[in-house]
Design a protein around this motif. Sequence first.
Motif, PDB file in Angstrom:
ATOM      1  N   THR A   1       1.076  -1.324   0.266  1.00 11.09           N
ATOM      2  CA  THR A   1      -0.155   0.161  -0.013  1.00 11.09           C
ATOM      3  C   THR A   1       0.972   1.265   0.043  1.00 11.09           C
ATOM      4  O   THR A   1       0.480   2.174  -1.031  1.00 11.09           O
ATOM      5  N   GLY A   2       1.691   0.997   0.439  1.00 14.60           N
ATOM      6  CA  GLY A   2       3.360   2.393   0.303  1.00 14.60           C
ATOM      7  C   GLY A   2       3.490   2.911  -0.526  1.00 14.60           C
ATOM      8  O   GLY A   2       3.637   3.941  -1.087  1.00 14.60           O
ATOM      9  N   ARG A   3       3.558   1.766  -1.378  1.00 11.22           N
ATOM     10  CA  ARG A   3       4.162   2.173  -3.349  1.00 11.22           C
ATOM     11  C   ARG A   3       2.894   3.161  -3.657  1.00 11.22           C
ATOM     12  O   ARG A   3       3.253   3.399  -4.393  1.00 11.22           O
ATOM     13  N   ARG A   4       1.434   2.425  -3.745  1.00  8.47           N
ATOM     14  CA  ARG A   4       0.696   3.904  -4.627  1.00  8.47           C
ATOM     15  C   ARG A   4      -0.075   4.609  -3.133  1.00  8.47           C
ATOM     16  O   ARG A   4      -0.416   5.750  -3.818  1.00  8.47           O
ATOM     17  N   MET A   5       0.033   5.039  -2.407  1.00  5.90           N
ATOM     18  CA  MET A   5      -0.271   6.622  -1.929  1.00  5.90           C
ATOM     19  C   MET A   5       0.637   7.405  -2.135  1.00  5.90           C
ATOM     20  O   MET A   5       1.817   7.453  -2.863  1.00  5.90           O
ATOM     21  N   SER A   6       0.317   8.243  -2.225  1.00  3.26           N
ATOM     22  CA  SER A   6       0.892  10.175  -2.525  1.00  3.26           C
ATOM     23  C   SER A   6       2.145   9.907  -1.388  1.00  3.26           C
ATOM     24  O   SER A   6       1.628  10.086  -0.551  1.00  3.26           O
ATOM     25  N   ARG A   7       2.659  10.547  -2.233  1.00  9.59           N
ATOM     26  CA  ARG A   7       4.364  11.142  -1.440  1.00  9.59           C
ATOM     27  C   ARG A   7       3.998  12.600  -0.957  1.00  9.59           C
ATOM     28  O   ARG A   7       3.395  13.155  -1.824  1.00  9.59           O
ATOM     29  N   PRO A   8       4.740  12.793  -0.417  1.00 12.55           N
ATOM     30  CA  PRO A   8       4.598  14.033   0.417  1.00 12.55           C
ATOM     31  C   PRO A   8       4.869  15.450  -0.979  1.00 12.55           C
ATOM     32  O   PRO A   8       6.307  15.148  -1.121  1.00 12.55           O
ATOM     33  N   GLY A   9       4.260  16.137  -1.418  1.00 12.10           N
ATOM     34  CA  GLY A   9       5.031  17.052  -2.309  1.00 12.10           C
ATOM     35  C   GLY A   9       5.246  16.414  -3.636  1.00 12.10           C
ATOM     36  O   GLY A   9       5.779  17.284  -4.783  1.00 12.10           O
ATOM     37  N   GLU A  10       4.860  15.704  -3.861  1.00 11.25           N
ATOM     38  CA  GLU A  10       3.992  15.141  -4.839  1.00 11.25           C
ATOM     39  C   GLU A  10       3.061  15.138  -5.618  1.00 11.25           C
ATOM     40  O   GLU A  10       2.102  15.253  -5.150  1.00 11.25           O
ATOM     41  N   ARG A  11       3.348  15.516  -6.776  1.00 12.47           N
ATOM     42  CA  ARG A  11       2.316  16.319  -7.587  1.00 12.47           C
ATOM     43  C   ARG A  11       1.174  15.295  -8.289  1.00 12.47           C
ATOM     44  O   ARG A  11       1.439  13.920  -8.238  1.00 12.47           O
ATOM     45  N   TRP A  12      -0.363  14.641  -8.332  1.00 10.13           N
ATOM     46  CA  TRP A  12      -1.527  14.053  -8.498  1.00 10.13           C
ATOM     47  C   TRP A  12      -0.669  13.240 -10.015  1.00 10.13           C
ATOM     48  O   TRP A  12      -0.882  12.298  -9.789  1.00 10.13           O
ATOM     49  N   SER A  13      -0.348  13.943 -11.031  1.00  8.01           N
ATOM     50  CA  SER A  13       0.458  13.523 -11.706  1.00  8.01           C
ATOM     51  C   SER A  13       1.685  12.035 -11.867  1.00  8.01           C
ATOM     52  O   SER A  13       1.148  11.132 -13.023  1.00  8.01           O
ATOM     53  N   ASP A  14       2.155  12.774 -10.869  1.00  4.82           N
ATOM     54  CA  ASP A  14       3.092  12.203 -10.208  1.00  4.82           C
ATOM     55  C   ASP A  14       3.033  10.666  -9.366  1.00  4.82           C
ATOM     56  O   ASP A  14       3.657   9.843 -10.280  1.00  4.82           O
ATOM     57  N   THR A  15       1.987  10.990  -9.235  1.00  4.30           N
ATOM     58  CA  THR A  15       0.931   9.527  -8.365  1.00  4.30           C
ATOM     59  C   THR A  15       0.554   9.046  -8.836  1.00  4.30           C
ATOM     60  O   THR A  15       0.851   7.504  -9.268  1.00  4.30           O
ATOM     61  N   LEU A  16      -0.065   9.041 -10.124  1.00  2.00           N
ATOM     62  CA  LEU A  16      -0.323   8.053 -11.039  1.00  2.00           C
ATOM     63  C   LEU A  16       0.236   7.288 -12.332  1.00  2.00           C
ATOM     64  O   LEU A  16      -0.032   6.684 -12.028  1.00  2.00           O
ATOM     65  N   MET A  17       0.956   8.831 -12.227  1.00  2.00           N
ATOM     66  CA  MET A  17       2.275   7.819 -13.397  1.00  2.00           C
ATOM     67  C   MET A  17       2.699   7.012 -12.090  1.00  2.00           C
ATOM     68  O   MET A  17       3.297   5.282 -13.252  1.00  2.00           O
ATOM     69  N   ARG A  18       2.980   6.774 -10.998  1.00  2.00           N
ATOM     70  CA  ARG A  18       3.429   6.047 -10.500  1.00  2.00           C
ATOM     71  C   ARG A  18       2.645   4.372  -9.930  1.00  2.00           C
ATOM     72  O   ARG A  18       3.312   3.539  -9.857  1.00  2.00           O
ATOM     73  N   ARG A  19       1.706   5.089  -9.625  1.00  2.00           N
ATOM     74  CA  ARG A  19       0.771   3.950  -9.469  1.00  2.00           C
ATOM     75  C   ARG A  19       0.686   2.980 -11.239  1.00  2.00           C
ATOM     76  O   ARG A  19       0.033   1.638 -10.946  1.00  2.00           O
ATOM     77  N   SER A  20       0.542   3.912 -12.567  1.00  2.00           N
ATOM     78  CA  SER A  20       0.361   3.157 -13.522  1.00  2.00           C
ATOM     79  C   SER A  20       1.663   2.201 -14.140  1.00  2.00           C
ATOM     80  O   SER A  20       1.973   0.823 -13.831  1.00  2.00           O
TER      81      SER A  20
END
Length: 162
Positions: A31-50
């Motif tokens: 679950t930690g790999r899917r969570m957004s990280r502090p200061g991370e843009r939403w688009s970066d979070t979505l790319m990382r999840r993908s």
Amino acid sequence: MYDGQYFSEDAMREREPYLHYEYIGKFQDMTGRRMSRPGERWSDTLMRRSEEAMLVAKIRSEQQRLGVPEKDWVGNERLQEEETDEMEEEEEELKVNENGGMAKEPDQGSIPQKKEIPSAEELQDRMEQFTILMQEKFLAGHDTEHVDYAKIDKHDETLDDR
């Protein structure tokens, strides 16, 4: 090479997701790999999840190829925990009914045991083993999918073993 990150955990995991999973990943909280990280843009979070979803798909594909039972596939941890919890509840109910409303200690052999999590020291040792394996693979010239060895060597015989 790659700003000194070629042997970082994330880079090695990307190159060898199944091997990483077997050495380290199955003991980490996904679950930690899917969570957004502090200061991370939403688009970066979505790319990382993908990217994470693609790595999980590669791991599952390798698990299928190797004949790993579906219940042991990456991502099915929650399913296993739910099944274990349900079995424990059913056994507890059965024991209560068998003993006229009194529950006794469950037989440890009949309840599936949850996966043991290695200590921090053991995880560090597993990470070191994984890193050594990846370094050996690189040095043996078996990383051709990710490295252009000819470009590195440029046919310079002084770089060859003697």
